[in-house]
Scaffold this motif. Structure first.
Motif, PDB file in Angstrom:
ATOM      1  N   LEU A  29       1.342   9.997   2.527  1.00 17.65           N
ATOM      2  CA  LEU A  29       1.761  11.343   2.100  1.00 17.65           C
ATOM      3  C   LEU A  29       0.978  11.783   0.867  1.00 17.65           C
ATOM      4  O   LEU A  29       0.892  11.043  -0.116  1.00 17.65           O
ATOM      5  CB  LEU A  29       3.258  11.360   1.786  1.00 17.65           C
ATOM      6  CG  LEU A  29       4.196  11.094   2.964  1.00 17.65           C
ATOM      7  CD1 LEU A  29       5.657  11.202   2.502  1.00 17.65           C
ATOM      8  CD2 LEU A  29       3.940  12.046   4.123  1.00 17.65           C
ATOM      9  N   LYS A  50       0.842  13.522  -2.427  1.00 16.40           N
ATOM     10  CA  LYS A  50       1.906  13.838  -3.393  1.00 16.40           C
ATOM     11  C   LYS A  50       1.474  14.843  -4.445  1.00 16.40           C
ATOM     12  O   LYS A  50       2.325  15.495  -5.055  1.00 16.40           O
ATOM     13  CB  LYS A  50       2.416  12.558  -4.054  1.00 16.40           C
ATOM     14  CG  LYS A  50       3.171  11.650  -3.104  1.00 16.40           C
ATOM     15  CD  LYS A  50       4.477  12.289  -2.610  1.00 16.40           C
ATOM     16  CE  LYS A  50       5.160  11.427  -1.577  1.00 16.40           C
ATOM     17  NZ  LYS A  50       6.501  11.962  -1.207  1.00 16.40           N
ATOM     18  N   TYR A  62       0.465   7.531  -3.028  1.00 14.74           N
ATOM     19  CA  TYR A  62       1.027   6.324  -3.653  1.00 14.74           C
ATOM     20  C   TYR A  62       1.209   5.236  -2.616  1.00 14.74           C
ATOM     21  O   TYR A  62       1.569   5.508  -1.459  1.00 14.74           O
ATOM     22  CB  TYR A  62       2.368   6.651  -4.329  1.00 14.74           C
ATOM     23  CG  TYR A  62       2.164   7.557  -5.518  1.00 14.74           C
ATOM     24  CD1 TYR A  62       1.917   7.030  -6.783  1.00 14.74           C
ATOM     25  CD2 TYR A  62       2.141   8.942  -5.363  1.00 14.74           C
ATOM     26  CE1 TYR A  62       1.670   7.855  -7.865  1.00 14.74           C
ATOM     27  CE2 TYR A  62       1.900   9.778  -6.447  1.00 14.74           C
ATOM     28  CZ  TYR A  62       1.673   9.229  -7.696  1.00 14.74           C
ATOM     29  OH  TYR A  62       1.427  10.035  -8.765  1.00 14.74           O
TER      30      TYR A  62
HETATM   31  C1  LIG Z   1       6.025   2.678   2.505  1.00 12.07           C
HETATM   32  C2  LIG Z   1       5.935   4.065   1.923  1.00 12.07           C
HETATM   33  N1  LIG Z   1       5.583   4.195   0.628  1.00 12.07           N
HETATM   34  C3  LIG Z   1       5.499   5.400   0.068  1.00 12.07           C
HETATM   35  C4  LIG Z   1       5.784   6.549   0.768  1.00 12.07           C
HETATM   36  C5  LIG Z   1       5.609   7.840   0.019  1.00 12.07           C
HETATM   37  O1  LIG Z   1       6.677   8.657   0.099  1.00 12.07           O
HETATM   38  P1  LIG Z   1       7.934   8.622  -0.907  1.00 12.07           P
HETATM   39  O2  LIG Z   1       7.431   8.328  -2.281  1.00 12.07           O
HETATM   40  O3  LIG Z   1       8.465  10.003  -0.734  1.00 12.07           O
HETATM   41  O4  LIG Z   1       8.831   7.534  -0.399  1.00 12.07           O
HETATM   42  C6  LIG Z   1       6.150   6.467   2.114  1.00 12.07           C
HETATM   43  C7  LIG Z   1       6.427   7.712   2.895  1.00 12.07           C
HETATM   44  N2  LIG Z   1       7.036   7.569   4.116  1.00 12.07           N
HETATM   45  C8  LIG Z   1       6.230   5.182   2.705  1.00 12.07           C
HETATM   46  O5  LIG Z   1       6.566   5.022   4.002  1.00 12.07           O
END
Ligand SMILES: Cc1ncc(COP(=O)(O)O)c(CN)c1O
Ligand SMILES: Cc1cc2nc3c(=O)[nH]c(=O)nc-3n(C[C@H](O)[C@H](O)[C@H](O)COP(=O)(O)O)c2cc1C
Length: 209
Positions: free
Chosen positions: A61, A63, A73
């Motif tokens: 994603l 960000k 991230y």
């Molecule tokens: C393993 C993992 N880490 C990070 C993210 C980033 O999104 P979020 O910070 O919104 O969890 C995701 C999004 N699906 C994810 O699957």
């Protein structure tokens, strides 16, 4: 929604429409992707290459994005984290079906400032923070129960107290060297424009579909 879709899909894209900055152009298209009703327009394919020249792609994603680049991230010890440490180059692809648009980005990747990662980690729901900590991303596990046990153990241990960001988790920034905007058109005669960074000046070329 149908009318909004019509506004942005299959409309011509010409050079005079393009912002001199590919980042500004991306931000315009990102906004329009939401207007088109595109679900999760921030989902992007990230392709990396490791020290054995093995190429892998996965979805992450977006960000944040600004003139410095595209930020996502992840776990720094994951396969993608290790690949980016060995070879800090990557490609991104966004496919916004609702607008019939694609954006492709290539560039070099750096680790973001610790403060940015700290702030982003702190903004996540605590259960997501716990999941990031207990999951050794992409390692083989015996079962989901094995993971759940670690999750529940940490949840009961921290009891809602703030969790500091672990040093193996944080952001990467892709600094673009090329950005291509693709607008789907009738008869596969799509419009494509590519920004190239030449000595810190963005040049725009038109590409054959
Ligand atoms: C393993 C993992 N880490 C990070 C993210 C980033 O999104 P979020 O910070 O919104 O969890 C995701 C999004 N699906 C994810 O699957
Ligand atoms: C829609 C979507 C969004 C995702 N976002 C992220 C993300 O932002 N960060 C992340 O580490 N993994 C994310 N994942 C999981 C990755 O696709 C991938 O499974 C995981 O990061 C392991 O990749 P690796 O083994 O190549 O390192 C997402 C998956 C999907 C389907």
């Amino acid at each position: 929604m149908a009318a909004e879709k019509l506004i942005f899909s299959q409309i011509p894209l010409s050079k005079s429409d393009l912002n001199p900055s590919p980042i500004n152009q991306f931000q315009t298209w990102f906004h329009e992707a939401t207007l088109c009703g595109q679900p999760e327009p921030n989902a992007m394919t990230l392709a990396t290459v490791d020290q054995n020249y093995d190429v892998t792609a996965r979805t992450v994603l977006l960000k944040s994005v600004d003139e410095q680049g595209f930020v996502f991230y992840t776990n720094y010890l994951s396969p993608k984290g290790q690949a980016l440490k060995a070879i800090p180059k990557a490609a991104l692809v966004f496919w916004w079906q609702s607008c019939q648009r694609q954006v492709r980005v290539t560039g070099t990747v750096t680790v973001v400032e610790a403060k940015l990662s700290d702030d982003y980690f702190a903004s996540r729901p605590q259960d997501s923070q716990i999941a990031s900590i207990i999951s050794k991303q992409s390692e083989v596990i015996p079962s989901r129960d094995y993971l759940l046990e670690k999750f529940n153990e940490m949840q009961s241990r921290v009891q809602g107290k703030p969790i500091p960001r672990p040093d193996f988790w944080g952001g990467f920034r892709l600094i673009p060297s090329t950005v291509e905007f693709w607008q789907g058109r009738e008869h596969r005669m799509s419009d494509r424009f590519k920004y190239l960074n030449v000595d810190d000046i963005w040049q725009i070329v038109q590409l054959s579909p």
